[in-house]
Design an enzyme around this catalytic site. Sequence first.
Site, PDB file in Angstrom:
ATOM      1  N   LYS A  63       0.902  -1.279  -0.072  1.00 35.14           N
ATOM      2  CA  LYS A  63      -0.062  -0.052  -0.058  1.00 35.14           C
ATOM      3  C   LYS A  63       0.820   1.227  -0.082  1.00 35.14           C
ATOM      4  O   LYS A  63       0.433   2.272  -0.712  1.00 35.14           O
ATOM      5  CB  LYS A  63      -1.102   0.081   1.237  1.00 35.14           C
ATOM      6  CG  LYS A  63      -2.332  -0.955   1.135  1.00 35.14           C
ATOM      7  CD  LYS A  63      -3.204  -1.136   2.278  1.00 35.14           C
ATOM      8  CE  LYS A  63      -4.058  -2.437   2.048  1.00 35.14           C
ATOM      9  NZ  LYS A  63      -4.979  -2.510   3.075  1.00 35.14           N
ATOM     10  N   ASP A  99     -10.055   1.908   2.623  1.00 37.63           N
ATOM     11  CA  ASP A  99      -9.970   1.119   3.826  1.00 37.63           C
ATOM     12  C   ASP A  99     -10.560   2.062   5.142  1.00 37.63           C
ATOM     13  O   ASP A  99     -11.426   1.676   5.901  1.00 37.63           O
ATOM     14  CB  ASP A  99      -8.654   0.721   4.336  1.00 37.63           C
ATOM     15  CG  ASP A  99      -8.154  -0.427   3.486  1.00 37.63           C
ATOM     16  OD1 ASP A  99      -8.792  -1.388   2.899  1.00 37.63           O
ATOM     17  OD2 ASP A  99      -6.822  -0.693   3.311  1.00 37.63           O
ATOM     18  N   GLY A 120      -2.308  -2.421  17.868  1.00 35.79           N
ATOM     19  CA  GLY A 120      -1.445  -2.599  16.275  1.00 35.79           C
ATOM     20  C   GLY A 120      -0.945  -1.140  16.013  1.00 35.79           C
ATOM     21  O   GLY A 120      -1.606  -0.069  16.225  1.00 35.79           O
ATOM     22  N   GLY A 122       0.504  -1.006  12.416  1.00 39.71           N
ATOM     23  CA  GLY A 122       1.074  -1.068  11.154  1.00 39.71           C
ATOM     24  C   GLY A 122       0.134  -0.123  10.229  1.00 39.71           C
ATOM     25  O   GLY A 122      -0.207   0.954  10.745  1.00 39.71           O
TER      26      GLY A 122
END
Length: 263
Positions: A63, A99, A120, A122
């Site tokens: 991405k 997204d 997370g 990321g």
Amino acid sequence: MQLFTIFGDPVSHSRSPLMHNHVFKTLGIDACYTRTHLGDGSKLRNVFFAKALSGANITVPHKEAAFAACDDIRGIAYEIGAVNTIINENGRLIGYNTDADGFIAAIQSFGPLQNALIIGAGGTAKALATVLRQNGIEPVILNRSSNRLDYFHENGYHAYSWETFTPHSYDLIINTTSAGLSDDLLPLDASLLHQLLSRTRCAIDVIYGKETPFLREVKKAKLPFKDGSDMLLEQGVLANYLFMHGTVSTDTIRPIMQQSFLY
Ligand code: NDP
């Protein structure tokens, strides 16, 4: 015929071809959507033109490479620095991130939220932190290690590693780690997770198609919850709308794409 693909590594698990081809077929659109395994993200632009694509989706781990491959970036993708949808506009590659808005659409059913804990740090965590803040939901980030926290500190978020974190109450807890994807791990220490869940209103895991250990604990805590299927659907609806240059509404695309989840 218009050609579309999803680039990723791995990519064989992706449900995107099923979702988009079902919409094209149902609406009688002359288009075909395939999978493209791409090991080297720096080759994305060349492969896109070699395949004469009209558009593409991009999944893990490309991405950020897709962001770099575009001639122009539109919308929230610019702030996130990651692109999951590319449109070919007369030979210029235009990058979007669906997204982020797909996630916001997916959590509407939880009702109004004021804050959220993102587990997370990321690419998905970056996208969700950006769009949550834009929607007035203040995110706090909790990650296993500290090495990915710089981006969040630099952008003014409260971000902690397991060592520096103190639990509080949150409206929503989000698992954006890959823990539970191909293993049976929780994304954080079980006793800390139990403490957090006892003070949380609802929870979501962005992983889809399986019950992760995280969701198993959420169920035991009897909280309203979702897996990543609604986010997958909504990002796909928005991408398909872009592929068709806005000629078909998202309200028309959504129920058709949803049918493909039954296969
Ligand atoms: P990244 O590789 O960028 O980040 C992974 C994160 O997970 C890191 O913060 C890493 O921590 C953490 N992590 C990995 N393993 C563990 C573990 N065992 N325990 C605790 N933390 C762990 O991945 P992405 O953000 O790109 O993707 C994450 C997930 O989101 C994937 O499962 C992907 O399939 C899913 N996804 C779903 C979508 C949907 O539509 N439903 C859309 C996009 C993504 P550390 O920094 O310490 O290594």
